[in-house]
Design an enzyme around this catalytic site. Structure first.
Site, short mmCIF file in Angstrom:
data_model
loop_
_atom_site.label_atom_id
_atom_site.label_comp_id
_atom_site.label_asym_id
_atom_site.label_seq_id
_atom_site.Cartn_x
_atom_site.Cartn_y
_atom_site.Cartn_z
N ARG A 71 -13.56 2.00 51.11
CA ARG A 71 -13.96 0.63 50.82
C ARG A 71 -12.80 -0.18 50.26
O ARG A 71 -12.88 -0.78 49.19
CB ARG A 71 -15.13 0.64 49.83
CG ARG A 71 -15.97 -0.62 49.99
CD ARG A 71 -17.28 -0.54 49.29
NE ARG A 71 -18.05 -1.73 49.60
CZ ARG A 71 -19.30 -1.92 49.25
NH1 ARG A 71 -19.94 -1.02 48.59
NH2 ARG A 71 -19.93 -3.03 49.56
N CYS A 72 -11.71 -0.16 51.01
CA CYS A 72 -10.53 -0.86 50.50
C CYS A 72 -9.52 -1.04 51.62
O CYS A 72 -9.52 -0.29 52.59
CB CYS A 72 -9.96 -0.07 49.34
SG CYS A 72 -8.35 0.65 49.48
N GLN A 79 -16.37 4.15 63.01
CA GLN A 79 -16.26 2.74 62.63
C GLN A 79 -15.37 1.99 63.62
O GLN A 79 -15.25 0.77 63.52
CB GLN A 79 -15.65 2.63 61.23
CG GLN A 79 -16.48 3.31 60.15
CD GLN A 79 -15.84 3.30 58.78
OE1 GLN A 79 -15.90 4.30 58.08
NE2 GLN A 79 -15.24 2.19 58.35
N GLU A 84 -15.31 -5.26 50.29
CA GLU A 84 -14.78 -4.24 49.38
C GLU A 84 -14.39 -4.77 48.02
O GLU A 84 -14.03 -3.97 47.14
CB GLU A 84 -13.55 -3.60 49.99
CG GLU A 84 -13.27 -4.05 51.35
CD GLU A 84 -12.04 -3.50 52.00
OE1 GLU A 84 -12.23 -2.73 52.92
OE2 GLU A 84 -10.93 -3.87 51.62
#
Ligand code: CDP
Length: 796
Positions: free
Chosen positions: A370-371, A223, A741
């Protein structure tokens, strides 16, 4: 109005343009790491430890070397001769690449085999004989700090315990004083369990070292390609300009593809040694057992309350389980990520948070699934605590929240832990949600159902999340400041290419970045191609995680477009033979202020940049912008769930779920909705079914998709999404806030609050996630809280 319509026509801001990347994905034409085959390519497999904690007595790889088709067997000992047995982590710790002295978690990398095909490599891994001497195993922070606990990281000088850090933030003395004034003190203790981001595509890499050019090209599932390039340059001591990281299509990341994994490092070393491309593709169990987990945090706190419902102070403590290596990706300054963003939406005068991180015999955890760096845990505790406090006061859930929210007119607002929030309409979002769910009616129905033995519940959760790290003053990873970039090239025919330092993994950047350029320049989005993920071509950036792409890289796209527009204005003035001051702009066109019919399009300006520029002007129409945001963006959301719980079985069903998200200006409303739906689905999975834990011996329970469940469309409830509240971000160039998110962050507490609301009056204060039927049944039957912490052996 007409500008807005024109903008929709060209696929600009606010257009629900279909995702352009889907053209290849739905045709099976995606290009993932495992799709790439290079001439002469070899395959790598990893031998993993079956034990969670053991001393390595010996490794005998002779039988593996003898298998035809095996080219190389790598062990920790060999890595050590090249100073590569250990690597630095993103949190200033070290991590074993291949174990030398001990194994410290089940699934740890012990050896690698490189062979003609993956099957030979796998067979050869099984032929490696490793003798282990088992050691006592630690699976939770309480055990980790118990007297006499074995020191897991005895490789580190001066590490005499399993404590990684003790950190605090806030005003301890002020918080103590506020608690002395309290009429009521409400308490809550819970465990946010380990969860795994489990993207459909596992991790993998293909390293290709070319001795003739000295160039190392690595295709990999990352990523953050630029950060990987810097890490490879520093760890392997290779010249950075000779390293090219290419992150092709990625089948989901969710934070799992941020860390640097041993598999990447070993494939690179193997390619350098063998001078052939080496491919490593992890299998699903390998991914679930050894790559970055999230959460695993024990939260304990209390709230000081005035009888009328005013929150006076909050005190929080967390014990965080980081596994065997502290490898979280998070801003260097904050030991426990942004956990202290908790209670940002509430007007609370003073607060204090203490946090302790420990090593345990588990795979490295703490990735931000996802945070934004522990924000999920922060919001979960916040909303569970708020519900408990309202119950203790006997107040209505919605009313208690409304009276304590930061009010619209109080922005900018300094949170008790020091963040600056800048905008929001919290009460309005709550009102929209309550209306949509039919709050008053539901409460009546609930009371009536209760009288007939049926358990209905309603859970509210709100969240405001700090998205878009930097600014660079406060946010860095390993000292590298957090900002991002965009490069825009307008070709002579008015078509364009935009590249950013971010890297999409399914979020749709190829669609939305083009929309930002379309909005800024009036070039149709279909005429703009977006490219990310190749360090040889994309400008430097910190990558995509923590929903930072729109707040930072998206802002850079707007800023570089404005630089292009400024040059195009000069070209327009030249073409129109007027001075620059006499030129006006409308979407896609410059015109003469006094004669609006006389104008030139942006495409005509582009042609002029290559064929008819004024004397002295540098030719071409391209530029780069680096964007360092002045602040984080603060989206807000309200999630409301209604459930029915079966008291006989503990099974609970969602009756309705309403989501009100305010992420400022929406670039692409359809993509935003997709992001919210995906996040809510993950939230539901975490609350309802996802179970990945460890037994007392440190065996990972749930390392396959039979045990660790991903909800399909069949199990997932329907969601009702609301977009009517829009509070533009005051500092983002197009007013957008992050969204990726939000629903995964704020959603879980809504489900849990709903089930606990159905059990109100039974004295049950907490059930740890996942709220499996047996846990809910136990709570109902025995009227007690149910903990989800991993068990320890009774003789421990
Ligand atoms: O960093 P990441 O891409 O995961 O998250 P994000 O910046 O919140 O964006 C997720 C997707 O939603 C991207 O395609 C964005 O461009 C889109 N988005 C949008 O259309 N409008 C917003 N206000 C925020 C995001």
């Amino acid at each position: 109005m007409s500008q807005a319509l024109d903008e929709i026509k060209i696929g600009g801001l606010g257009a629900s343009r279909k995702r352009v990347e889907d053209n290849r994905f739905i045709r099976g034409k995606g290009n993932y790491t495992d799709d790439i085959t290079l001439p002469g390519m070899l395959h790598m497999e990893i031998l993993r430890s079956p034990l969670a904690h053991a001393r390595i007595v010996s490794i005998d790889a002779s039988k593996a070397w003898d298998i035809p088709g095996v080219h190389l067997v790598l062990t920790g000992e060999m890595m050590a001769t090249r100073n590569l047995a250990w690597m630095p982590t993103l949190s200033y710790d070290t991590q074993a690449v291949l174990a030398t002295d001990k194994v410290r978690f089940q699934g740890q990398e012990v050896a690698c085999v490189i062979a003609d095909d993956p099957y030979i490599a796998k067979d050869a891994c099984e032929a490696i004989e490793v003798e282990y001497e088992p050691l006592p195993v630690i699976v939770n922070p309480t055990q980790a700090v118990a007297e006499g606990a074995p020191v897991i990281r005895d490789d580190k000088e001066n590490q005499n315990s399993n404590v990684i850090f003790d950190w605090e933030v806030g005003d301890a003395a002020g918080t103590d004083r506020a608690f002395e004034q309290a009429d009521v003190v409400s308490k809550l203790k819970l465990h946010y369990p380990r969860s795994h981001p489990s993207p459909i595509e596992c991790c993998g890499s293909i390293a290709d070292f070319n001795r003739a050019t000295s160039k190392l090209t690595v295709y990999m599932t990352t990523q953050a390609p630029h950060i990987i390039r810097a890490a490879v340059a520093l760890v392997a001591e290779l010249p950075e300009h000779m390293i090219r990281i290419i992150s092709p299509d990625i089948g989901g990341g969710f934070g799992n593809k941020v860390p640097v994994y041993p598999g990447y490092v070993c494939s690179i070393l193997a390619s350098i040694l063998l001078e052939r491309p080496v491919k490593w593709i992890e299998d699903k169990s390998g991914n679930l057992i050894s790559t970055g987990f999230a959460r695993d945090i024990y939260l304990d706190g209390e709230m000081a309350l005035r009888r009328d419902g005013k929150i006076l102070a909050v005190r929080m403590h967390c014990d965080s389980d980081h596994g065997a290596f502290f490898s979280d990706a998070q801003p260097s300054k904050f030991k426990i990520g942004l956990l202290h963003s908790a209670f940002a939406a509430y007007d609370i005068p003073v607060a204090h948070l203490s946090a302790r991180g420990t090593y345990t015999n588990k795979a490295p955890g703490g990735v931000a699934y996802r945070c934004s760096f522990r924000v999920t845990e922060a919001m979960f505790f916040q909303e569970r605590m708020v519900q408990a406090a309202a119950d203790d006061l006997g107040m209505d859930q919605a009313e208690f929240r409304r009276m304590n929210f930061v009010r619209d007119e109080d922005f900018p607002h300094r949170t008790p832990f020091g963040f600056l929030t800048d905008s929001g309409q919290y009460a309005k979002c709550l009102d929209v949600g309550l209306k949509a769910v039919g709050y008053e009616d539901f409460r009546k129905k609930q009371a009536e159902a209760r009288s007939r033995g049926r358990l209905l519940g309603l859970g509210i959760s709100t969240m405001t999340e700090p998205l878009g790290a930097g600014n660079s003053r406060e946010y860095d990873i390993l000292g590298i400041k957090m900002f991002d970039s965009a490069e825009l090239k307008i070709h002579m025919t008015g078509k364009a290419i935009v590249r950013t330092g971010a890297k999409t993994q399914g979020q749709g950047h190829e669609t939305t970045w083009a929309q930002i350029v379309a909005h800024e320049l009036g070039i149709p989005a279909d005429d703009i191609v977006v490219e990310e993920g190749d360090t040889d071509t994309a400008p430097f950036g910190m990558g995509t995680y923590a929903s930072r792409s729109t707040p930072v890289a998206g802002a850079a796209v707007a800023m570089v477009s404005r630089k292009i527009r400024a040059k195009a204005r000069k070209l327009a003035a030249h073409l129109l033979e007027v001075s620059e001051e006499d030129v006006e702009w409308e979407l896609g066109r410059f015109y003469v202020r006094s004669a609006p019919d006389r104008g030139v399009t942006i495409q005509e300006c582009a042609m002029a940049a290559y064929s008819n520029m004024p004397d002295g002007m540098e030719p071409g129409l391209e530029n780069t912008a680096y964007y360092d945001p002045p602040n984080l963006t603060w989206p807000f959301a309200v999630y409301i769930v209604t459930v029915e719980v079966d008291p006989e079985t503990g099974v609970w069903d969602v009756l309705n779920m309403v989501a009100v998200d305010d992420c400022g200006v929406r670039i692409n409303p359809m993509i935003v909705e997709g992001q919210i739906m995906g996040g809510l689905t993950e939230a539901y999975a975490m609350a309802n079914m996802q179970f990945i834990t460890f037994d007392a011996d440190g065996n990972c329970v749930g390392s396959n998709y039979m045990d660790y469940l991903l909800p399909s469309a069949w199990e997932t409830p329907g969601f009702e999404l609301h977009s009517e509240v829009v509070t533009p971000c005051p500092h983002h160039p197009i007013g957008a806030k992050g969204i990726g998110e939000c629903a995964a962050v704020g959603g879980p507490a809504a489900f849990v609050n709903a089930v606990l609301d159905a059990l109100s009056g039974t004295g049950v204060r907490n059930i740890d996630m996942p709220l499996l039927p047996d846990r809910v049944w136990e709570a109902i039957t025995y009227r007690r809280d149910v903990s989800g912490a991993p068990p320890v052996r009774s003789d421990d």
